[in-house]
Design a protein around this motif. Structure first.
Motif, PDB file in Angstrom:
ATOM      1  N   GLU A 289      33.059  28.174  30.866  1.00 11.13           N
ATOM      2  CA  GLU A 289      32.464  29.473  30.565  1.00 11.13           C
ATOM      3  C   GLU A 289      33.103  30.555  31.436  1.00 11.13           C
ATOM      4  OE1 GLU A 289      31.084  30.907  27.935  1.00 11.13           O
ATOM      5  OE2 GLU A 289      29.306  29.626  28.077  1.00 11.13           O
ATOM      6  N   ARG A 290      33.337  31.723  30.810  1.00 15.81           N
ATOM      7  CA  ARG A 290      33.856  32.878  31.534  1.00 15.81           C
ATOM      8  C   ARG A 290      32.822  34.001  31.488  1.00 15.81           C
ATOM      9  NH1 ARG A 290      37.657  35.280  28.798  1.00 15.81           N
ATOM     10  NH2 ARG A 290      38.895  36.222  30.453  1.00 15.81           N
ATOM     11  N   LEU A 291      32.644  34.673  32.629  1.00 19.55           N
ATOM     12  CA  LEU A 291      31.709  35.790  32.707  1.00 19.55           C
ATOM     13  C   LEU A 291      32.474  37.087  32.907  1.00 19.55           C
ATOM     14  CD1 LEU A 291      28.896  34.329  35.005  1.00 19.55           C
ATOM     15  CD2 LEU A 291      29.125  34.199  32.519  1.00 19.55           C
ATOM     16  N   PHE A 292      31.989  38.134  32.260  1.00 21.91           N
ATOM     17  CA  PHE A 292      32.580  39.470  32.397  1.00 21.91           C
ATOM     18  C   PHE A 292      31.658  40.276  33.309  1.00 21.91           C
ATOM     19  CE2 PHE A 292      33.051  43.871  30.606  1.00 21.91           C
ATOM     20  CZ  PHE A 292      34.346  44.083  31.040  1.00 21.91           C
ATOM     21  N   ILE A 293      32.213  40.927  34.342  1.00 20.37           N
ATOM     22  CA  ILE A 293      31.416  41.624  35.356  1.00 20.37           C
ATOM     23  C   ILE A 293      31.816  43.096  35.381  1.00 20.37           C
ATOM     24  CG2 ILE A 293      30.652  41.596  37.764  1.00 20.37           C
ATOM     25  CD1 ILE A 293      32.134  38.812  37.925  1.00 20.37           C
ATOM     26  N   ARG A 334      28.519  25.384  32.034  1.00 17.55           N
ATOM     27  CA  ARG A 334      27.851  26.482  31.347  1.00 17.55           C
ATOM     28  C   ARG A 334      26.502  26.820  31.978  1.00 17.55           C
ATOM     29  NH1 ARG A 334      30.490  24.107  26.814  1.00 17.55           N
ATOM     30  NH2 ARG A 334      31.857  25.648  25.783  1.00 17.55           N
ATOM     31  N   LEU A 335      25.750  25.819  32.451  1.00 19.37           N
ATOM     32  CA  LEU A 335      24.458  26.075  33.065  1.00 19.37           C
ATOM     33  C   LEU A 335      24.607  26.928  34.324  1.00 19.37           C
ATOM     34  CD1 LEU A 335      22.628  22.612  32.685  1.00 19.37           C
ATOM     35  CD2 LEU A 335      22.243  24.728  31.390  1.00 19.37           C
ATOM     36  N   SER A 336      25.650  26.654  35.095  1.00 13.87           N
ATOM     37  CA  SER A 336      25.884  27.457  36.304  1.00 13.87           C
ATOM     38  C   SER A 336      26.178  28.901  35.935  1.00 13.87           C
ATOM     39  CB  SER A 336      27.059  26.867  37.098  1.00 13.87           C
ATOM     40  OG  SER A 336      26.771  25.565  37.532  1.00 13.87           O
ATOM     41  N   ALA A 337      26.971  29.099  34.883  1.00 14.12           N
ATOM     42  CA  ALA A 337      27.300  30.457  34.437  1.00 14.12           C
ATOM     43  C   ALA A 337      26.048  31.178  33.942  1.00 14.12           C
ATOM     44  CB  ALA A 337      28.349  30.394  33.331  1.00 14.12           C
ATOM     45  N   ASN A 338      25.199  30.473  33.186  1.00 14.23           N
ATOM     46  CA  ASN A 338      23.973  31.089  32.692  1.00 14.23           C
ATOM     47  C   ASN A 338      23.025  31.455  33.845  1.00 14.23           C
ATOM     48  OD1 ASN A 338      24.721  30.956  29.996  1.00 14.23           O
ATOM     49  ND2 ASN A 338      23.863  28.898  29.717  1.00 14.23           N
ATOM     50  N   ASP A 339      22.983  30.607  34.875  1.00 15.98           N
ATOM     51  CA  ASP A 339      22.145  30.918  36.050  1.00 15.98           C
ATOM     52  C   ASP A 339      22.649  32.189  36.739  1.00 15.98           C
ATOM     53  OD1 ASP A 339      20.567  28.727  35.590  1.00 15.98           O
ATOM     54  OD2 ASP A 339      21.573  27.436  37.051  1.00 15.98           O
ATOM     55  N   ALA A 340      23.963  32.358  36.793  1.00 16.27           N
ATOM     56  CA  ALA A 340      24.536  33.552  37.418  1.00 16.27           C
ATOM     57  C   ALA A 340      24.143  34.803  36.635  1.00 16.27           C
ATOM     58  CB  ALA A 340      26.053  33.420  37.509  1.00 16.27           C
ATOM     59  N   ILE A 341      24.191  34.725  35.310  1.00 19.14           N
ATOM     60  CA  ILE A 341      23.806  35.871  34.482  1.00 19.14           C
ATOM     61  C   ILE A 341      22.333  36.216  34.692  1.00 19.14           C
ATOM     62  CG2 ILE A 341      23.478  36.673  32.112  1.00 19.14           C
ATOM     63  CD1 ILE A 341      25.911  35.043  31.309  1.00 19.14           C
ATOM     64  N   LEU A 354      25.501  45.496  39.327  1.00 22.07           N
ATOM     65  CA  LEU A 354      26.321  44.577  38.534  1.00 22.07           C
ATOM     66  C   LEU A 354      25.785  44.438  37.116  1.00 22.07           C
ATOM     67  CD1 LEU A 354      26.798  41.585  41.040  1.00 22.07           C
ATOM     68  CD2 LEU A 354      28.140  43.681  40.879  1.00 22.07           C
ATOM     69  N   LYS A 355      26.705  44.381  36.182  1.00 28.99           N
ATOM     70  CA  LYS A 355      26.391  43.912  34.832  1.00 28.99           C
ATOM     71  C   LYS A 355      27.156  42.612  34.639  1.00 28.99           C
ATOM     72  CE  LYS A 355      25.601  48.405  32.620  1.00 28.99           C
ATOM     73  NZ  LYS A 355      26.029  49.325  31.513  1.00 28.99           N
ATOM     74  N   VAL A 356      26.447  41.549  34.359  1.00 31.53           N
ATOM     75  CA  VAL A 356      27.068  40.224  34.235  1.00 31.53           C
ATOM     76  C   VAL A 356      26.731  39.670  32.859  1.00 31.53           C
ATOM     77  CG1 VAL A 356      27.309  37.935  35.259  1.00 31.53           C
ATOM     78  CG2 VAL A 356      26.762  39.897  36.724  1.00 31.53           C
ATOM     79  N   MET A 357      27.761  39.352  32.085  1.00 26.04           N
ATOM     80  CA  MET A 357      27.542  38.877  30.713  1.00 26.04           C
ATOM     81  C   MET A 357      28.639  37.884  30.333  1.00 26.04           C
ATOM     82  SD  MET A 357      28.668  42.550  29.155  1.00 26.04           S
ATOM     83  CE  MET A 357      28.117  43.350  30.665  1.00 26.04           C
ATOM     84  N   LEU A 358      28.390  37.168  29.240  1.00 21.64           N
ATOM     85  CA  LEU A 358      29.403  36.230  28.759  1.00 21.64           C
ATOM     86  C   LEU A 358      30.634  36.993  28.298  1.00 21.64           C
ATOM     87  CD1 LEU A 358      27.235  33.683  26.700  1.00 21.64           C
ATOM     88  CD2 LEU A 358      28.256  33.338  28.961  1.00 21.64           C
ATOM     89  N   ALA A 359      31.809  36.489  28.674  1.00 23.37           N
ATOM     90  CA  ALA A 359      33.059  37.128  28.275  1.00 23.37           C
ATOM     91  C   ALA A 359      33.510  36.576  26.930  1.00 23.37           C
ATOM     92  CB  ALA A 359      34.144  36.878  29.319  1.00 23.37           C
TER      93      ALA A 359
END
Length: 373
Positions: A289-293, A334-341, A354-359
């Protein structure tokens, strides 16, 4: 500029440049005869109140008057009354043209237009929610003739919001009301120093509504003042450094290397409950998973970002897009990425929101028009 000012040398307090609009609407702008002297201005306008300064605008080279002057009063009501009574009058029997008198525009407004009549005659008030318009009129009629009163209400429930407007017939009446009614004070508590500093920076001196200046100051809550000052200084220096170096790639590298060379972990100021630090995943781990910040007002340093995003586990890499207020985080789970969001989106860390969302996937991004920020 091609003009120079000349100030009356009479006694009394002379305001500095930063105090010319304190209190708001306390300066008047005059269109006068080129032959009108400062002594005449002082004689004709001193009956309205304490004059702090008189400035006749003169040509820089010839030193001749341009027929424009400013008079600074100690109180807004004095300036407004001078405008009301002197506009359209002749200063001396020999004058053939009447003068024009206006309230001078605030120097910080960036506008040269005249102050609108509604700005001078309408005041914004905080009132008990139980007040009716009749109560509001009764409370404020002592300061002058009221044109109308209105209470701001919730559009859905119709209940008062505890806010209202009072409009007077004359600007001096509105100014008297502001000067003599009880001032409202409020206390706002932040969970981190950076947010408090940012709030003071943005709101102190702001006028809302126009002519009603908000004052913001820090209060002593009994905590260790030395520790508070240390935290405030740390956050202010960090914000200034990040802002200065962000558009200079060579300094960005210097800042990143400097931050990672020491053994001390970066300090994070936030009211977010962050998990403890966890080890990063190996660099060659497949990306799940990639996150866009998105950062506002500026990106955080890389060492701070790694410290924040590694706390959710399985972080492979976090990086910034050069010259833009955006970055990406790669996770092996993916669970780690979702926890970050869930934890970080919309939150403030070290004074940065910060705005943190799925990239989008790299393939989808390649088909999109490049974003600009």
């Amino acid at each position: 500029m091609d003009e120079a000012g000349s100030c009356a040398s009479g006694g009394g307090f002379r305001p500095g440049v930063d105090n010319l609009d304190e209190p708001p609407n306390s300066r008047i702008f005059l269109v006068i005869s080129k032959y009108t002297s400062e002594s005449v201005l002082r004689e004709r306008f001193s009956p309205f109140g304490e004059i702090q300064d008189i400035w006749v605008v003169r040509d820089r080279h010839t030193k001749e008057s341009k027929g424009i002057a400013f008079v600074k009063f100690a109180r807004s009501s004095q300036a407004c009354r001078a405008m009301e009574e002197m506009h359209g009058q002749c200063l001396t029997p020999s004058d053939t043209k009447p003068i024009k008198v206006f309230i001078a525009q605030s120097r910080s407004s960036g506008s040269h237009r005249d102050v609108e009549d509604e700005e001078l005659t309408r005041i914004f008030v905080m009132i008990p929610k139980s007040y009716t318009e009749e109560d509001l009129r009764e409370k404020f009629k002592v300061f002058g003739d009221i044109e109308y009163c209105s209470i701001i209400k919730n559009k859905v429930t119709g209940e008062s919001k505890g806010l209202g407007y009072v409009r007077y017939l004359k600007p001096s009446q509105a100014a008297q009301a502001i000067e003599n009614c009880d001032r409202s004070h409020g206390v706002v508590q932040y969970f981190n120093v950076a947010s408090a500093i940012y709030a003071k920076y943005k709101l102190h001196g702001f006028q809302y509504p126009p002519g009603n200046r908000i004052g913001v100051s820090f209060i002593d809550d009994g905590s260790n003042a030395t520790d508070l000052l240390r935290k405030m200084a740390t956050q202010m220096v960090a914000a200034q450094l990040a802002s200065m170096v962000w558009n200079n790639p060579s300094q960005q590298q210097l800042l990143q290397f400097g931050g990672s060379s020491g053994s001390q972990l970066p300090q994070i100021q936030t009211d977010v409950a962050l998990p403890s630090c966890k080890k990063k995943a190996p660099p060659d781990t497949p990306v799940k998973e990639r996150l866009f910040i998105v950062f506002n007002p500026h990106p955080l340093p890389l060492d701070v970002l790694e410290d924040i995003f590694c706390r959710f586990g399985n972080l492979i890499e976090v990086y910034l897009v050069s010259g833009k207020n955006v970055g990406y985080a790669k996770y092996a789970d993916r669970l780690s990425a979702n926890d970050a969001i869930t934890t970080l989106h919309g939150k403030i860390l070290n004074g940065v929101r910060l705005k943190v969302m799925l990239a989008d996937s790299p393939r989808e991004e390649s088909n999109k028009r490049q974003r600009t920020y």
